[in-house]
Design a protein around this motif. Structure first.
Motif, short mmCIF file in Angstrom:
data_model
loop_
_atom_site.label_atom_id
_atom_site.label_comp_id
_atom_site.label_asym_id
_atom_site.label_seq_id
_atom_site.Cartn_x
_atom_site.Cartn_y
_atom_site.Cartn_z
N ASP A 6 0.85 -1.18 0.00
CA ASP A 6 0.00 0.00 0.00
C ASP A 6 0.89 1.24 0.00
OD1 ASP A 6 -1.79 2.05 0.43
OD2 ASP A 6 -2.79 1.08 2.13
N ARG A 7 1.01 1.89 -1.14
CA ARG A 7 1.90 3.04 -1.28
C ARG A 7 1.49 4.20 -0.35
NH1 ARG A 7 5.28 3.01 -5.77
NH2 ARG A 7 4.90 1.24 -7.12
N LYS A 8 0.21 4.44 -0.23
CA LYS A 8 -0.26 5.54 0.63
C LYS A 8 0.11 5.28 2.09
CE LYS A 8 -2.81 7.99 -2.36
NZ LYS A 8 -2.40 9.27 -2.81
N GLU A 9 -0.11 4.04 2.53
CA GLU A 9 0.21 3.69 3.92
C GLU A 9 1.72 3.79 4.14
OE1 GLU A 9 -0.10 2.78 7.85
OE2 GLU A 9 -1.67 3.36 6.46
N ASN A 10 2.50 3.33 3.19
CA ASN A 10 3.95 3.42 3.30
C ASN A 10 4.39 4.88 3.39
OD1 ASN A 10 6.65 2.38 3.26
ND2 ASN A 10 6.79 3.10 1.15
N GLU A 11 3.79 5.74 2.59
CA GLU A 11 4.12 7.16 2.63
C GLU A 11 3.77 7.76 3.99
OE1 GLU A 11 3.28 11.32 0.22
OE2 GLU A 11 2.17 9.53 -0.33
#
Length: 73
Positions: A6-11
């Motif tokens: 999950d790119r958003k969560e990683n960010e």
């Protein structure tokens, strides 16, 4: 095999870490955090010296990997 990522969560996690680390640096005496940064940098340098690849071989591998991987936006 596709990794679930999950790119958003990683960010969000990365930004949270950066903010908490910046807060720690602001409230910690320079002598303490600069000593820790020095130890970290020294470990990077030592690790690089122990690298079994020459710098040229490493750069060739990285360049080859970039050609093979699809660009992720």
């Amino acid at each position: 095999m596709e990794l679930l990522f999950d790119r958003k969560e990683n960010e969000r996690e990365r930004l949270s870490f950066v903010r908490s680390y910046a807060s720690w640096v602001k409230r910690t005496p320079n002598a303490v955090w600069s000593r820790q940064q020095g130890a970290l940098v020294n470990s990077f340098i030592e690790n690089a010296r122990n690298m079994p690849l020459s710098s040229r071989e490493y750069l060739e591998r990285v360049a080859g990997r970039k050609k093979l991987l699809p660009r992720q936006l």
